[in-house]
Design a protein around this motif. Structure first.
Motif, mmCIF file in Angstrom:
data_model
loop_
_atom_site.group_PDB
_atom_site.id
_atom_site.type_symbol
_atom_site.label_atom_id
_atom_site.label_comp_id
_atom_site.label_asym_id
_atom_site.label_seq_id
_atom_site.Cartn_x
_atom_site.Cartn_y
_atom_site.Cartn_z
ATOM 1 N N ARG A 189 0.976 -1.217 -0.068
ATOM 2 C CA ARG A 189 -0.010 -0.057 0.062
ATOM 3 C C ARG A 189 0.874 1.286 0.064
ATOM 4 N N VAL A 190 0.527 2.087 -0.853
ATOM 5 C CA VAL A 190 1.057 3.533 -0.747
ATOM 6 C C VAL A 190 0.204 4.445 -0.022
ATOM 7 N N VAL A 191 0.556 5.147 1.172
ATOM 8 C CA VAL A 191 -0.541 6.280 1.781
ATOM 9 C C VAL A 191 -0.836 7.150 0.589
ATOM 10 N N ASN A 192 -2.104 6.971 0.682
ATOM 11 C CA ASN A 192 -2.667 8.159 -0.407
ATOM 12 C C ASN A 192 -4.423 8.232 0.213
ATOM 13 N N PRO A 193 -4.722 9.345 0.608
ATOM 14 C CA PRO A 193 -6.145 9.245 1.237
ATOM 15 C C PRO A 193 -7.066 9.611 0.159
ATOM 16 N N TYR A 194 -6.640 9.760 -1.250
ATOM 17 C CA TYR A 194 -7.846 10.038 -2.081
ATOM 18 C C TYR A 194 -8.100 8.695 -3.032
ATOM 19 N N ILE A 195 -7.445 7.826 -3.238
ATOM 20 C CA ILE A 195 -7.438 6.814 -4.232
ATOM 21 C C ILE A 195 -6.580 5.591 -3.820
ATOM 22 N N THR A 196 -7.070 4.531 -4.035
ATOM 23 C CA THR A 196 -6.373 3.175 -3.789
ATOM 24 C C THR A 196 -4.878 3.155 -4.718
ATOM 25 N N HIS A 197 -3.888 3.163 -3.997
ATOM 26 C CA HIS A 197 -2.241 3.527 -4.440
ATOM 27 C C HIS A 197 -1.687 2.344 -4.083
ATOM 28 N N ILE A 198 -1.095 1.611 -5.092
ATOM 29 C CA ILE A 198 -0.493 0.634 -4.357
ATOM 30 C C ILE A 198 1.012 0.499 -5.252
ATOM 31 N N ARG A 199 1.864 -0.351 -4.889
ATOM 32 C CA ARG A 199 3.288 -0.302 -5.564
ATOM 33 C C ARG A 199 3.604 -1.871 -5.535
ATOM 34 N N ILE A 200 4.310 -2.243 -6.244
ATOM 35 C CA ILE A 200 5.059 -3.575 -6.655
ATOM 36 C C ILE A 200 6.388 -3.608 -6.219
ATOM 37 N N PRO A 201 6.764 -3.981 -5.004
ATOM 38 C CA PRO A 201 8.222 -3.630 -4.392
ATOM 39 C C PRO A 201 9.139 -4.647 -5.445
ATOM 40 N N ASP A 202 8.786 -5.476 -6.166
ATOM 41 C CA ASP A 202 9.718 -6.358 -6.719
ATOM 42 C C ASP A 202 9.652 -6.180 -8.532
ATOM 43 N N TYR A 203 9.087 -4.924 -8.776
ATOM 44 C CA TYR A 203 8.583 -4.608 -10.139
ATOM 45 C C TYR A 203 9.749 -4.700 -10.919
ATOM 46 N N ASP A 204 10.970 -4.157 -10.684
ATOM 47 C CA ASP A 204 12.242 -4.089 -11.750
ATOM 48 C C ASP A 204 12.834 -5.423 -11.675
ATOM 49 N N MET A 205 12.849 -6.334 -10.637
ATOM 50 C CA MET A 205 13.198 -7.655 -10.748
ATOM 51 C C MET A 205 12.182 -8.385 -11.623
ATOM 52 N N LEU A 206 10.986 -8.421 -11.698
ATOM 53 C CA LEU A 206 9.723 -9.009 -12.309
ATOM 54 C C LEU A 206 9.677 -8.787 -13.998
ATOM 55 N N VAL A 207 10.130 -7.402 -14.103
ATOM 56 C CA VAL A 207 10.310 -7.236 -15.640
ATOM 57 C C VAL A 207 11.523 -7.197 -16.299
ATOM 58 N N GLY A 208 12.685 -7.839 -15.441
ATOM 59 C CA GLY A 208 13.949 -8.004 -16.028
ATOM 60 C C GLY A 208 14.912 -6.777 -15.790
ATOM 61 N N GLN A 209 14.167 -5.694 -15.205
ATOM 62 C CA GLN A 209 15.007 -4.430 -15.255
ATOM 63 C C GLN A 209 16.236 -4.490 -14.345
ATOM 64 N N LYS A 210 15.984 -5.178 -13.065
ATOM 65 C CA LYS A 210 17.150 -5.392 -12.355
ATOM 66 C C LYS A 210 18.304 -5.996 -12.661
ATOM 67 N N ARG A 211 18.105 -7.240 -13.409
ATOM 68 C CA ARG A 211 19.218 -7.994 -14.006
ATOM 69 C C ARG A 211 19.937 -6.983 -15.089
ATOM 70 N N ARG A 212 19.255 -6.341 -15.981
ATOM 71 C CA ARG A 212 19.973 -5.469 -16.696
ATOM 72 C C ARG A 212 20.841 -4.450 -16.009
ATOM 73 N N GLU A 213 20.211 -3.753 -14.894
ATOM 74 C CA GLU A 213 21.420 -2.938 -14.188
ATOM 75 C C GLU A 213 22.217 -3.426 -13.466
ATOM 76 N N ASP A 214 21.977 -4.558 -12.951
ATOM 77 C CA ASP A 214 23.079 -5.148 -12.528
ATOM 78 C C ASP A 214 24.351 -5.595 -13.189
ATOM 79 N N ALA A 215 23.919 -5.976 -14.323
ATOM 80 C CA ALA A 215 25.009 -6.216 -15.499
ATOM 81 C C ALA A 215 25.631 -4.804 -15.692
ATOM 82 N N ARG A 216 25.099 -3.807 -16.039
ATOM 83 C CA ARG A 216 25.812 -2.634 -16.301
ATOM 84 C C ARG A 216 26.672 -2.028 -15.068
#
Length: 205
Positions: free
Chosen positions: A99-126
């Protein structure tokens, strides 16, 4: 799932066209279960930071986050709101979605987003090519400062927010920061050093 994501991804990735999943969802008229629902969430969070306005309140919705209402999520899933709310509460409990604190609307975050879409692997390689990884920073910071190795999760999150240039500076300037402390007992934790960008401090010589 939050703790085992890295372990699961050691088996590699499959490049799966988003359109095929969308066609499957249309054919089944919504998500058939929690897995389908999570993939739908994954495909509907932000790829980059945007500025949002809800009820005249302006705020940022960062990469890996979403401000879709619960009613709209229910429509995307093809579920009743009660089932949708149960799904998200379960994801919150397991740490898969935050959950992301937001009194106006449902606000969410996927903490492992970069890992799940392969971005973290590319960043780690760089980063690895230049030796500038979080692990290298973490070890050097505590070697120089002799501070207890605590709050690594927060430190890692702050590290991810830095640009490549800032990461380089944070590693390079650890000794300068420590040597210029009036009293070393006030030395920051690694996470605070990164969040405050103390590595950019200017000193009079």
């Amino acid at each position: 799932m939050s703790k085992s994501t890295a372990g699961m991804l050691k088996k590699g990735y499959l490049l799966f066209p988003k359109v095929l999943f969308e066609e499957q969802i249309k054919a089944t008229k919504g998500a058939t279960g929690s897995f389908d629902a999570f993939i739908l969430v994954l495909t509907h969070v932000n790829y980059s930071t945007t500025e949002c306005c809800v009820n005249h309140h302006t705020f940022k919705c960062c990469r890996g986050e979403s401000v879709i209402s619960m009613a709209h999520w229910a429509k995307l899933f093809g579920w009743k709101r009660s089932r949708t709310r149960y799904f998200f509460n379960k994801m919150y409990e397991e740490g898969i979605i935050e959950r992301v604190v937001n009194p106006y609307i449902t606000h969410i975050r996927i903490p492992d987003y970069d890992m799940l879409v392969g971005q973290k692997r590319r960043e780690d390689a760089r980063e690895g090519a230049g030796g500038i990884t979080f692990e290298v920073f973490w070890e050097k910071y505590h070697e120089v400062t002799q501070k207890p190795k605590i709050n690594i999760g927060r430190a890692r999150r702050e590290w991810k927010k830095l640009s490549a240039h800032e990461r380089s500076l944070s590693l390079k300037n650890i000794e300068e920061y420590y040597d210029n402390l009036p009293d070393t007992k006030y030395c920051m934790q690694a996470s605070t050093y990164l969040s405050d960008k103390a590595f950019m401090n200017e000193y009079d010589y």
